[in-house]
Design a protein around this motif. Structure first.
Motif, mmCIF file in Angstrom:
data_model
loop_
_atom_site.group_PDB
_atom_site.id
_atom_site.type_symbol
_atom_site.label_atom_id
_atom_site.label_comp_id
_atom_site.label_asym_id
_atom_site.label_seq_id
_atom_site.Cartn_x
_atom_site.Cartn_y
_atom_site.Cartn_z
ATOM 1 N N THR A 105 -2.196 6.653 1.368
ATOM 2 C CA THR A 105 -1.338 6.105 2.426
ATOM 3 C C THR A 105 0.080 6.643 2.296
ATOM 4 O O THR A 105 0.671 7.123 3.267
ATOM 5 C CB THR A 105 -1.331 4.571 2.364
ATOM 6 O OG1 THR A 105 -2.684 4.117 2.417
ATOM 7 C CG2 THR A 105 -0.556 3.978 3.516
ATOM 8 N N SER A 117 -3.711 3.590 -1.883
ATOM 9 C CA SER A 117 -2.257 3.574 -1.829
ATOM 10 C C SER A 117 -1.716 4.990 -1.947
ATOM 11 O O SER A 117 -0.808 5.392 -1.209
ATOM 12 C CB SER A 117 -1.726 2.691 -2.956
ATOM 13 O OG SER A 117 -0.343 2.831 -3.050
ATOM 14 N N THR A 124 -7.029 1.605 5.174
ATOM 15 C CA THR A 124 -6.884 0.519 4.205
ATOM 16 C C THR A 124 -7.223 -0.825 4.836
ATOM 17 O O THR A 124 -7.973 -1.631 4.262
ATOM 18 C CB THR A 124 -5.442 0.483 3.658
ATOM 19 O OG1 THR A 124 -5.139 1.757 3.106
ATOM 20 C CG2 THR A 124 -5.302 -0.578 2.581
ATOM 21 N N MET A 167 -8.379 0.927 -4.535
ATOM 22 C CA MET A 167 -7.122 0.516 -3.901
ATOM 23 C C MET A 167 -5.961 1.407 -4.336
ATOM 24 O O MET A 167 -5.102 1.757 -3.523
ATOM 25 C CB MET A 167 -6.834 -0.955 -4.233
ATOM 26 C CG MET A 167 -5.571 -1.494 -3.582
ATOM 27 S SD MET A 167 -5.662 -1.385 -1.761
ATOM 28 C CE MET A 167 -3.934 -1.414 -1.331
ATOM 29 N N THR A 204 0.834 -1.194 0.000
ATOM 30 C CA THR A 204 0.000 0.000 0.000
ATOM 31 C C THR A 204 0.871 1.247 0.000
ATOM 32 O O THR A 204 0.540 2.253 -0.619
ATOM 33 C CB THR A 204 -0.923 -0.003 1.238
ATOM 34 O OG1 THR A 204 -1.668 -1.203 1.227
ATOM 35 C CG2 THR A 204 -1.875 1.174 1.218
#
Lengths: 465, 342
Positions: free
Chosen positions: A195, A192, A374, A188, A27
């Motif tokens: 993050t 990422s 996440t 996703m 991630t």
């Protein structure tokens, strides 16, 4: 029966521990790879040394994070076989090639060019080095593409037929681009991005607080907060689309998230409460009337199917209910911090050193917020697939190993201890790297001078393996 | 009697070659893994004998490569999973605990690789130790798994003993490979130490190979028949002879002064030849089984369509993978210098 049950539960726990540990690192690296490309590209274009400083610090973070991702990923590739032998026996024709393409098109690419990217700067041309950096970022993203294709297929299977219990592919296009795949991939990749970006902002703020800030801090923090401020709203839109897609294909998952126990029209949105699966009700629910129907069906009176329609085949309610609220809560916090933070930084003339300490603290506090959101999101989607391993078709209990529970309990506890220690070490080392004063240019970071072939007379600052 | 005659029912009449091809690709991937990760595991274990400065150079000699080296393991086990899904579960289920041990080892050394230089000074010794211990654990577990696999996971004392023998031999072989790698990548005092290390690993490898060659026919009737029946015996003779030749050449070059200069790559390549011969011998002993005496390649294979899809991808990407792997090794050719980010 009892033994099979505990092998099942232990295997699920072990796999959950492994995959939760693993996902933390990709991630970060998926998006951090693109950040590195950006830093390097800015350095090549502007020759502003500050971009190079940013590159140096974040390649170290990338190398460490990538190593953790690789080793936990290897573990996963083995656990398919050690804990879920039935999965590959039945679904191997579909899962196998998808995983195979991930190894062939992504793993080798990223791992090989990682070496060139990390250590090859004085051995190849700047252009080749930039290409190597691009290939690392590209490889991590391609890897996400394949693994999310497989994951999404398990959620919304399509393009296959089952002959004697074994899955066969009818159309690869339908398998790969199954109904939930585009939404999950987008969700996703944005996760990422957020993050990595909040980690960059957080550690930059930490260095500012500790007086170890690099001259690159103004450039890096401005870029990070700008990207975050753009990505959070995009993520909210993508998340909403993903939710609507889930409602269409996995209504029981939505019912568990929203705590809709019985099919109803004009369902309220439960903000908080205590879902009780035994009594099949939510205690102390704080509700907004009709809002759930409006959000999910875009009609005040829209009908939401309740868990009563899926008895015996719906996921456990509490983890989904809570997981979803944690994810959304962190997302809203990210929205506030990125927008207000950007505004504050602008008021401080883009100088992090002039930011109020409280704001630096807030950014620092958010360093690992991406991990929390996440993981919470993945728990919602993966626990939400239960009790199936291939949604609606194949139950998890049907594919579990017959390995004795004692063996699994043993390996599970060792994995767990190892993972907890490694996460602690990872965070501690990131912190240590941030709080350490900048090394003086002539000296290698370990303080040792290694007499080696005179390849590079002027060792760059921070030279170390 | 050729081994294939013993299995008339297991071989499809059409003579389907796809599973055989995948067996070959899997074998090559595993051989590539054992050679590539073998040298860096070996270097990791030798760090127990090195001082702090030497350790940094040793890590520098494997730094740019180890990530990609381990990817070959993922490819090998990946092909087992993709092409032979039925065998994948059986093999990994039977090897549950050693697989976990290997993974603990690989995890520890993989992360220690980065932590050992990025952590606080007072923790660096701990990470160095974990790097060494992880390398040893992974090597032992791999050897043990190979030994269990070869005997078809047979129960009893002798098969366990046999697996232990292979575990120790593989550690010795990795040590030889690692020392040979260091002879290529280092110079001066460390290179001289590496030559001494290679010399000390050599007799253990020779004894290991000797014992395995004696024990395998004793433990497996199948292997005895395959190797010691005419005319197969003569046809197979080159395998032990080449192995012997490579081992002798290796030992004599270690004694020569030229090992530090012109012939510095020779010990490594001689060890590669030994590994390759062992691999060919193993393949001949086991084919066409994926799980010895239980599953043949055809019985364990995935559907034809899946194999075709993945074959297409393999043929397309494997040359590229080999190409850029060669590129990376060329970029970092020559003696190891201190690694630096920049």
């Amino acid at each position: 029966m009892d033994a099979a049950l505990s092998s099942l539960m232990l295997s699920r726990l072990q796999f959950a521990a492994n995959i939760s540990f693993h996902i933390l690192f990709p991630t970060i690296t998926i998006a951090l790879g693109w950040w590195l490309l950006f830093f390097r590209w800015r350095w090549v274009r502007t020759r502003d040394e500050r971009w190079l400083l940013a590159w140096r610090f974040w390649t170290k973070v990338f190398a460490l994070t990538f190593a953790l991702g690789v080793v936990s990923g290897i573990t996963m590739s083995f656990q398919f076989g050690t804990n879920w032998p039935g999965f590959m026996e039945r679904v191997g024709n579909i899962a196998g090639p998808l995983l195979g393409y991930e190894v062939l098109t992504a793993f080798f690419l990223e791992a090989t060019f990682l070496g060139v990217m990390l250590f090859g700067h004085d051995r190849v041309s700047e252009r080749t080095h930039l290409i190597a950096t691009f290939l690392v970022a590209f490889g991590t993203t391609v890897s996400a593409f394949w693994i999310l294709a497989l994951n999404s297929w398990m959620q919304t299977p399509a393009g296959h037929e089952v002959i004697d219990g074994v899955y066969h592919v009818r159309s690869w296009a339908e398998v790969v681009f199954n109904p939930s795949f585009p939404y999950r991939l987008l969700h996703m990749l944005l996760a990422s991005g957020l993050t990595a970006t909040f980690l960059i902002a957080g550690l930059t703020a930490l260095r500012q607080l500790r007086g170890t800030a690099s001259p690159a801090a103004p450039l890096v923090l401005r870029a990070a907060l700008t990207v975050a401020a753009v990505l959070v709203p995009l993520q909210i839109v993508a998340g909403d689309m993903h939710g609507l897609n889930t409602l269409e294909h996995q209504p029981q998952k939505i019912a568990a998230i929203e705590g809709v126990w019985h099919t109803e029209r004009g369902a309220p949105l439960v903000l908080f409460g205590w879902p009780d699966e035994a009594a099949r009700t939510t205690h102390l629910a704080v509700e907004v009337p009709r809002l759930a129907s409006l959000v999910l069906t875009h009609e005040w009176d829209g009908e939401l199917r309740g868990l009563n329609e899926f008895e015996g085949a719906h996921p456990p309610v509490a983890p989904l209910f809570w997981g979803f609220r944690v994810m959304v809560g962190v997302g809203l916090l990210m929205l506030a911090v990125s927008w207000l933070g950007l505004w504050q930084l602008r008021r401080a003339d883009w100088e992090p050193s002039r930011l109020p300490r409280a704001w630096l603290q807030a950014l620092r506090f958010m360093s690992f917020s991406g991990w929390v959101a996440t993981l919470a999101g993945w728990y919602v989607t993966e626990i939400g697939r239960q009790p199936f391993i291939v949604f609606g078709e194949l139950r998890t209990a049907q594919v579990v190993t017959s390995t004795p529970p004692a063996h699994i309990a043993l390996t599970f506890s060792v994995y767990l201890v190892m993972y907890v220690l490694l996460i602690a070490a990872y965070i501690a080392v990131l912190r240590y790297m941030s709080e350490k004063p900048l090394a003086s240019p002539a000296q290698s970071q370990t303080g040792r001078v290694i007499a080696q072939t005179g390849h590079d007379a002027n060792l760059p600052q921070g030279a170390q393996p | 009697m050729t081994p294939l005659d013993a299995l008339p029912s297991a071989i499809p009449a059409s003579g389907d070659w796809l599973p055989v091809l995948f067996m070959a690709i899997m074998g090559l991937a595993m051989l590539a893994y054992v050679l590539l990760d073998g040298y860096d595991l070996g270097v990791g274990m030798w760090m127990a004998r090195a001082d702090a400065r030497e350790r940094d150079v040793m890590v520098a000699s494997i730094g740019p490569f180890w990530d990609a080296n381990e990817t070959w393991l993922v490819l090998g086990v990946g092909i087992l999973l993709i092409a032979f899904p039925r065998a994948h579960g059986v093999v990994l289920g039977a090897l549950y605990l050693p697989v976990a041990l290997m993974l603990f080892g690989l995890t520890l050394r993989g992360v220690a690789f980065d932590f050992r230089v990025k952590a606080r000074d007072e923790h660096q010794l701990l990470w160095n130790r974990l790097f060494i211990a992880g390398s040893l654990l992974a090597s032992l577990a791999q050897g043990w798994m190979l030994g269990r696999f070869v005997t078809g996971f047979a129960q009893g004392l002798w098969p366990q003993f046999f697996a232990g023998l292979i575990a120790l031999s593989l550690v010795a072989a990795y040590l030889l490979l690692g020392a040979s790698w260091l002879i290529i990548k280092t110079e001066g005092a460390l290179q001289r130490r590496a030559v001494e290390w290679a010399k000390s690993a050599w007799p253990v490898v020779v004894i290991g190979i000797g014992l395995i060659s004696v024990a395998t026919p004793l433990i497996s009737l199948e292997v005895r028949e395959r190797w010691f029946s005419m005319p197969g015996f003569i046809a197979l003779l080159p395998i032990p002879l080449i192995t012997l030749g490579a081992l002798i050449a290796l030992r004599s070059v270690l004694n020569s002064k030229l090992v530090s200069e012109r012939f510095c790559a020779l010990p490594f390549w001689a060890t590669v030849v030994v590994f390759a011969m062992a691999g060919i011998g193993l393949a001949y002993s086991l084919f066409p089984y994926v799980v010895v005496d239980r599953l043949t390649v055809w019985q364990a294979a995935a559907s034809r369509e899946s194999l075709q899809v993945i074959l297409f991808g393999t043929l397309l990407t494997l040359p590229a993978i080999i190409g850029y792997t060669v590129f990376a090794y060329r970029v970092f050719r020559g003696k190891a210098s201190e690694l630096s980010y920049g």
